[in-house]
Motif scaffolding. Sequence first.
Motif, mmCIF file in Angstrom:
data_model
loop_
_atom_site.group_PDB
_atom_site.id
_atom_site.type_symbol
_atom_site.label_atom_id
_atom_site.label_comp_id
_atom_site.label_asym_id
_atom_site.label_seq_id
_atom_site.Cartn_x
_atom_site.Cartn_y
_atom_site.Cartn_z
ATOM 1 N N ILE A 180 -6.491 -0.816 -2.671
ATOM 2 C CA ILE A 180 -6.337 -0.340 -1.264
ATOM 3 C C ILE A 180 -7.532 -0.957 -0.487
ATOM 4 O O ILE A 180 -7.269 -1.502 0.459
ATOM 5 N N THR A 181 -8.836 -0.791 -0.908
ATOM 6 C CA THR A 181 -9.978 -1.275 -0.065
ATOM 7 C C THR A 181 -9.937 -2.765 -0.018
ATOM 8 O O THR A 181 -9.926 -3.366 1.281
ATOM 9 N N PRO A 182 -9.707 -3.680 -0.894
ATOM 10 C CA PRO A 182 -9.392 -5.235 -0.877
ATOM 11 C C PRO A 182 -8.485 -5.434 0.334
ATOM 12 O O PRO A 182 -8.224 -6.449 1.113
ATOM 13 N N THR B 17 1.010 -1.177 0.021
ATOM 14 C CA THR B 17 0.014 0.162 0.015
ATOM 15 C C THR B 17 0.853 1.268 0.169
ATOM 16 O O THR B 17 0.340 2.087 -0.842
ATOM 17 N N VAL B 18 1.994 1.145 0.832
ATOM 18 C CA VAL B 18 2.742 2.440 0.884
ATOM 19 C C VAL B 18 3.493 2.565 -0.632
ATOM 20 O O VAL B 18 3.350 3.618 -1.046
ATOM 21 N N LEU B 19 3.798 1.724 -1.304
ATOM 22 C CA LEU B 19 4.357 1.671 -2.658
ATOM 23 C C LEU B 19 3.424 2.228 -3.633
ATOM 24 O O LEU B 19 3.928 3.031 -4.621
ATOM 25 N N LEU B 20 2.109 1.856 -3.637
ATOM 26 C CA LEU B 20 1.187 2.374 -4.325
ATOM 27 C C LEU B 20 0.969 3.708 -4.274
ATOM 28 O O LEU B 20 0.657 4.536 -5.215
ATOM 29 N N VAL B 21 0.815 4.228 -2.995
ATOM 30 C CA VAL B 21 0.593 5.301 -2.593
ATOM 31 C C VAL B 21 1.792 6.428 -2.975
ATOM 32 O O VAL B 21 1.509 7.599 -3.946
ATOM 33 N N MET B 22 3.214 6.041 -2.728
ATOM 34 C CA MET B 22 4.424 6.814 -3.343
ATOM 35 C C MET B 22 4.390 6.840 -4.773
ATOM 36 O O MET B 22 4.675 7.775 -5.310
ATOM 37 N N PHE B 23 3.894 5.861 -5.614
ATOM 38 C CA PHE B 23 3.873 5.545 -6.967
ATOM 39 C C PHE B 23 2.990 6.829 -7.482
ATOM 40 O O PHE B 23 3.330 7.512 -8.617
ATOM 41 N N ASP B 24 1.856 7.120 -7.014
ATOM 42 C CA ASP B 24 1.122 8.235 -7.408
ATOM 43 C C ASP B 24 0.563 9.131 -6.362
ATOM 44 O O ASP B 24 -0.524 9.648 -6.250
#
Length: 372
Positions: free
Chosen positions: A107-109, A45-52
């Motif tokens: 992120i929700t799943p 999740t941290v990587l997804l947020v940092m990517f975008d």
Amino acid sequence: MADDEATSDGANRAPSRVALPERARSPWWQLSRRLLAAFAIMAGTVLLVMFDHDGYRDAGDATAAHPYGEVTVIDAIYYSTVTLSTTGYGDIAPVSDQARLVNAFIITPARIGFLVLLIGTTLEVLAQRGREMFRIARWRKHMDHHVVVIGYGTKGRSAVDTLVNNGLDRDHVVVVDPSPDALAEAHADHLAVVTGDATRRDVLRRAGVATADQVIVTTARDDTNVLATLTVRQLNPDAFIVAAVREQENAPLIRQSGADSVIISADAVGRLLGLSTLSPTLGSVMEDLLTYGEGLEVAERELLVSEVGVPPQSVADQVIAVVRDEKVYRYFDPVVTVLARGDRLVVVRPAKELPWAPRPGTHNEDLASDDD
């Protein structure tokens, strides 16, 4: 563990319970697996947020250069933790369409999976007792005509190994022993265990003694064996009870308690030691007879039709005794000079042959006990 079970007063007073064997997993292994999975979800999740990170707004860090607020690695970790834990303060929020889609479909799943992992241990503990009760109820429903082994020390384990090697299913064996070590070893051998004092009626009832066909009594103490045998016989007048005692003087007492067969372990070992001293060759032969799966075996089998009316010495197997009308006669006894229908033979034969099977080449012959 000691050669046989050591029963203490504290163990004897402990309440009994049924424990069925299952695949053992270390608690640390279970906990580590859940923690690693939760950490993996958090890191993803941290990587997804940092990517975008440009698609998120930090309301508490807005500047002229970054009207939405710059989302740093620390912000991403903070946002991931409050989001996955469903806290959600709203200070960091997705504002772009891409960020919102990522939140909706990834992120929700992940949040749901994270929560399942966090409460999974608690749910498993709550459900384990109900699942165990269901397994025990189903086990009791199908437990009938089984073998109960009281005492899972050296003698008890050897007895079970012999039964299993001769075709008895492990599901039809129940061990009764108060020792935690015996519980662990019996479970490792895929056996059901009732922990508790075998001289107590409630413990033996949990083991299904009332419906058992055979009961083997082999604890570490002769007095315990006597009391256990007496209790078993009261609960099941028809069961065949085999009991072990250390001292010869206790054999008559345990027979009076209801044992059908009594094995004197100390005398048997002493005789074997004496024979081995007087004649090493004879000692090795006796050891061969007592060792399962190699060399010679002592076995009991039905009489074949072709063997009716012949002397025991003329049978292909080496007959050492004849069972007639539930009485055992030595092969040279005048009563069994000629074999008759209904006899059973106690023979010495190669270990590679199943004890209940006819000799090779006679597998298709009819048994003398079959109906005409």
